[in-house]
Design a protein around this motif. Structure first.
Motif, mmCIF file in Angstrom:
data_model
loop_
_atom_site.group_PDB
_atom_site.id
_atom_site.type_symbol
_atom_site.label_atom_id
_atom_site.label_comp_id
_atom_site.label_asym_id
_atom_site.label_seq_id
_atom_site.Cartn_x
_atom_site.Cartn_y
_atom_site.Cartn_z
ATOM 1 N N LYS A 108 1.574 2.252 -11.883
ATOM 2 C CA LYS A 108 1.218 0.878 -11.534
ATOM 3 C C LYS A 108 -0.039 0.469 -12.295
ATOM 4 O O LYS A 108 -0.244 -0.630 -12.905
ATOM 5 N N GLU B 24 3.385 7.530 -9.115
ATOM 6 C CA GLU B 24 3.671 6.003 -8.733
ATOM 7 C C GLU B 24 2.383 5.212 -9.188
ATOM 8 O O GLU B 24 2.466 4.262 -9.489
ATOM 9 N N LEU B 25 1.372 5.506 -8.414
ATOM 10 C CA LEU B 25 -0.101 4.891 -8.602
ATOM 11 C C LEU B 25 -0.468 4.797 -10.102
ATOM 12 O O LEU B 25 -0.934 3.758 -10.766
ATOM 13 N N LYS C 230 1.536 4.188 7.743
ATOM 14 C CA LYS C 230 2.058 2.792 7.758
ATOM 15 C C LYS C 230 2.969 2.411 9.004
ATOM 16 O O LYS C 230 2.660 0.968 9.369
ATOM 17 N N PRO D 129 -3.390 11.117 -1.892
ATOM 18 C CA PRO D 129 -1.768 11.065 -2.180
ATOM 19 C C PRO D 129 -1.214 12.366 -2.570
ATOM 20 O O PRO D 129 -1.842 12.815 -3.508
ATOM 21 N N ASP E 17 1.061 7.202 3.693
ATOM 22 C CA ASP E 17 2.199 7.997 4.079
ATOM 23 C C ASP E 17 2.938 7.364 5.263
ATOM 24 O O ASP E 17 2.560 6.187 6.022
ATOM 25 N N ASP E 18 4.254 7.731 5.618
ATOM 26 C CA ASP E 18 4.998 6.906 6.513
ATOM 27 C C ASP E 18 4.292 6.821 8.051
ATOM 28 O O ASP E 18 4.404 5.700 8.766
ATOM 29 N N LEU F 251 0.990 -1.254 0.011
ATOM 30 C CA LEU F 251 -0.102 0.046 0.069
ATOM 31 C C LEU F 251 0.830 1.042 -0.021
ATOM 32 O O LEU F 251 1.758 1.249 0.797
ATOM 33 N N LEU F 252 0.523 2.224 -0.780
ATOM 34 C CA LEU F 252 1.145 3.420 -0.913
ATOM 35 C C LEU F 252 0.512 4.377 -0.001
ATOM 36 O O LEU F 252 -0.350 5.344 -0.210
ATOM 37 N N PRO G 198 -6.106 6.773 -4.825
ATOM 38 C CA PRO G 198 -5.782 5.245 -5.546
ATOM 39 C C PRO G 198 -6.927 4.675 -6.318
ATOM 40 O O PRO G 198 -6.884 4.352 -7.553
ATOM 41 N N THR H 164 3.404 10.358 -5.207
ATOM 42 C CA THR H 164 2.518 9.038 -5.044
ATOM 43 C C THR H 164 1.700 8.781 -6.069
ATOM 44 O O THR H 164 1.398 7.843 -6.411
ATOM 45 N N ARG H 165 0.824 9.785 -6.670
ATOM 46 C CA ARG H 165 -0.070 9.903 -7.590
ATOM 47 C C ARG H 165 0.729 9.299 -8.941
ATOM 48 O O ARG H 165 0.211 8.453 -9.588
#
Length: 755
Positions: free
Chosen positions: A416, A412-413, A255, A405, A251-252, A248-249, A441, A409-410
């Motif tokens: 993917k 990267e999404l 997570k 995001p 935030d730190d 899952l993407l 996402p 992050t967007r």
């Protein structure tokens, strides 16, 4: 020696094998009670159950309170006594044998559904036997006749509470206490394992005279079916797995918190041998707050994935819509909880905000009662903030807020999502799409799927996704609710159509660059950390009517690939105190998710100067302006404010705008360019048209010139002629009259020499 250690019985091969063996024991119990009943029944056998004989009256009077005459009565002859003793011996032996086979099966890891049901809902051995007595008639209709015989009534084919207690509890005083087993809050009824109903032929029967029926879903479960209960199936969906938490993407901080939750859940991987459930040491309630598609279900699914547990998702919006006002008093919430327990699943309540609305307090309470009593984790998913206030008992409450995001992050999404569709992301404007559309996402995955469908429709042979497909899909998945609050403007112009001084055009292009390179400047170059205010973009277009403000807004929207919405001030401004702020609040809230450009025409009527407070009206007017100032500053999107009178704008607004573009009245050269470009190529025109004269003689804006050209075309069409100077001058005179300008007739004279 090895032979001596072998068990005397074999373990149950499976759940159905166990169930049938236990029903065999119940069958022997019924046989024993039938033998006792037959032995003590006086009167004519032919009319038994149809009338009460004198002998039966005497027998009833002789029986102790709460004990039928036939229960425990000595047999009339030795043969009957021997037969009953043989049945009782076989019953005891079968009970011992079944218990041993069950123990061996559980030790071998064999799942037994009847045992699972007992552990799930806290049933004792008598509860299980009650359920089996009711279950027997669901599997074999011959028990209907046997129950009617034992109840001495051919119409009573279902076991009553009285019959069940008589079969299972020999002692009369103990049977009185056992009545509580059928109370509304007792395990058998709290989760609706049994149904109590009245015999239609008996008006207001006593409590122990009520008939019992095994719940259809429980019968199906014991027979091996995992089909969801038809009463709740339209509102729930069972998910067997979820993504890995590490995939899952997030935030730190989020997570780290989730990983810590898993680490601290001691024994989360242990399984109960009888139920197959994970150990009950991850009992918490997690409120997942975030916009649509922000990954709320993915987070819940990932946590369940880590504990190898399915997830039962509940559509609360649909449940509430279909349930009406009686939902809280219906068994729907308990039945949903029962489905989750039968499946060993965690509960995910989607649309939790529905229960937070005014008037839904009873439904909220019913839901929270189920949540507070859950064996494992529960998830409450919504977009609004919520904090529990003691309604969850000792369950641990965790509030997780999922934000939209960031641009990296967007990106990267999107990459993917492109890989999932087997699309080369290099060929697509991924950075541009990720920068301009603040998608979650879920929205990204949906938009990529829609783009693939658009590409297949556009080019069925190759179906290659192009950047335009991606932009079209993103606009389709942006929030459409904004169209009910504002007017969508379809851009029809490009950079070649607008006539402005060069420095103004450069300003408009710089505005577009602020959007195009937002990721590079804010994220890659680190300016995001240096800004305390919103990263939204707001700017002012100021100038007389017709100078191109709306056209410029449309060109910017087309350049960026975004929708343009013009705010209808008649729907916003209200004479009632507080209503204007409420209407504007709705617009800004919807615009946050619409990924569109807001265009406020005549903005000075909304964002006007604050005045000295002389009465209550001034005070509320200033509060309104202050509210707008706050919202425009917090707004993360793009807003264009247009005004014909810049001097009327509140200076506090102007200071907070990134750009201010002045649209001046066009000069002669600019007017000539407008005249040269306004007439379509297909329109018939007189070669003698003197557009330079029109530009020199008449001081008009671009909007006026457009009106004159169109009016001249209609005049020419009415004359059956081409567009001539006479038509242009006549149309110009009408435009001047419409503008309220005082002019003489000589200003609209036309001679061939001047043409």
């Amino acid at each position: 020696m090895a032979k001596a250690n072998r068990p005397s019985v074999e373990p149950f091969a499976g759940s159905l094998d166990h169930l049938l063996a236990e029903l065999e024991r119940i069958d022997l119990l019924i046989r024993s009670r039938v033998a006792a009943f037959r032995a003590c029944q006086p009167g004519d056998e032919q009319f038994r159950g149809l009338y009460v004989s004198e002998q039966q009256v005497d027998a009833l009077l002789a029986a102790p309170l709460g004990k039928p005459a036939w229960l425990g009565t000595d047999a009339t002859d030795a043969a009957d006594a021997k037969a009953r003793a043989s049945l009782d011996t076989r019953l005891a032996e079968l009970a011992r044998r079944n218990a041993e086979r069950k123990r061996l099966a559980l030790e071998a890891g064999t799942g037994l559904r009847l045992e699972r049901l007992r552990n799930l809902f806290g049933l004792d051995e008598t509860d299980v036997d009650v359920l089996l007595v009711c279950l027997a008639v669901e599997l074999d209709t011959r028990y209907e006749k046997l129950y009617a015989y034992l109840q001495d009534d051919v119409t009573r084919t279902r076991p009553s509470i009285d019959l069940v207690l008589t079969l299972l509890v020999p002692e009369p005083m103990q049977r009185i206490a056992e009545r509580e087993r059928f109370a509304a809050g007792a395990p058998l009824r709290a989760v609706h394992l049994l149904e109590l109903f009245d015999d239609p032929a008996r008006v207001s029967p006593p409590f122990i005279g009520k008939a019992l029926k095994a719940d259809a879903r429980i019968v199906a479960f014991l027979l091996g079916s995992d089909r969801l209960d038809a009463r709740v199936a339209p509102y729930v969906e069972l998910h067997d797995g979820g993504p890995n938490l590490g995939a899952l993407l997030l935030d730190d901080d989020t997570k780290r918190g989730l990983l810590g939750l898993l680490r601290n859940a001691a024994g989360a991987d242990r399984k109960d041998a009888s139920t197959g459930d994970a150990a009950n040491d991850m009992r918490f309630v997690m409120h997942l707050q975030g916009p649509h598609g922000s990954g709320r279900r993915a987070v819940a699914g990932a946590l369940c994935h880590e504990r190898h547990q399915p997830l039962l998702a509940v559509d609360l919006e649909r449940l509430v819509a279909d349930g009406g006002t009686g939902l809280a008093s219906s068994p729907q919430f308990e039945l949903i909880d029962r489905e989750a327990r039968l499946a060993g699943a965690a509960l995910y309540w989607n649309g939790f905000d529905t229960l937070l609305a005014a008037g839904r307090e009873s439904e909220l309470g019913a839901c929270l009662r189920v949540v507070s009593g859950a064996r494992g984790p529960s998830f409450l998913a919504g977009e609004l903030p919520w904090f529990e206030s003691g309604a969850l008992g000792d369950a641990r409450f965790i509030d997780v807020r999922l934000q939209r995001p960031s641009v990296p992050t967007r990106i990267e999404l999107w990459q993917k999502a492109a890989a999932a569709q087997k699309v080369d992301a290099v060929q697509l404007d991924i950075v541009g799409v990720a920068t301009k559309f603040r998608f979650t996402p879920g929205q990204i995955a949906e938009s990529m799927h829609t783009a693939a469908s658009l590409a297949a429709w556009r080019d069925p042979e190759h179906a290659r996704i192009a950047s335009q497909d991606l932009y079209d899909a993103c606009r389709a998945h942006s929030n459409r609710t904004l169209s009910t609050l504002a007017q969508k403007i379809t851009p029809r112009f490009n950079w070649n159509d607008i006539v402005l001084p060069a420095d103004r055009l450069q300003q408009l292009r710089e505005i577009c660059n602020h959007i195009k390179y937002r990721n590079q400047v804010f994220n890659q170059w680190g300016f995001d950390a240096k800004l305390a205010s919103s990263k939204g973009l707001s700017f002012l277009f100021a100038g007389p009517s017709g100078t191109g403000k709306t056209m410029a807004a449309g060109i910017i929207a087309a350049e960026l690939g975004l929708d343009l919405y013009k705010i209808d001030l008649s729907l916003v401004i209200s004479k009632f105190i507080g209503e204007t702020e409420k209407n504007l609040g709705k617009i800004f809230d919807e615009a946050e998710t619409a990924n569109s450009i807001l265009f406020f025409d005549e903005a000075d009527s909304l964002f006007g100067k604050r005045s000295e407070v002389k009465d209550s009206h001034d005070r509320y007017a200033n509060i309104e302006v202050g509210y707008l100032l706050q919202r425009i500053e917090e707004y993360e999107g793009i807003a264009i404010l247009a005004t014909n009178f810049r001097r009327n704008m509140d200076e506090a607004f102007v200071r907070r705008l990134q750009f201010t573009v002045d649209f001046p009245l066009p000069g002669e050269d600019d007017r000539f360019r407008m005249w040269s470009g306004i007439l379509p190529q297909d329109a018939p025109r007189d070669p003698a048209l003197d557009l330079a004269l029109m530009a020199k003689r008449y001081t008009l804006t671009g909007g006026n010139i457009r009106n004159v050209a169109l009016a001249a075309a209609f005049l020419a069409a009415d004359d059956g002629d081409m567009i001539r100077m006479t038509h242009l001058i006549a149309a110009t005179q009408r435009e001047y009259q419409k503008m309220g300008k005082l002019v003489g007739d000589r200003d609209f004279e036309h001679t061939p020499a001047s043409s």
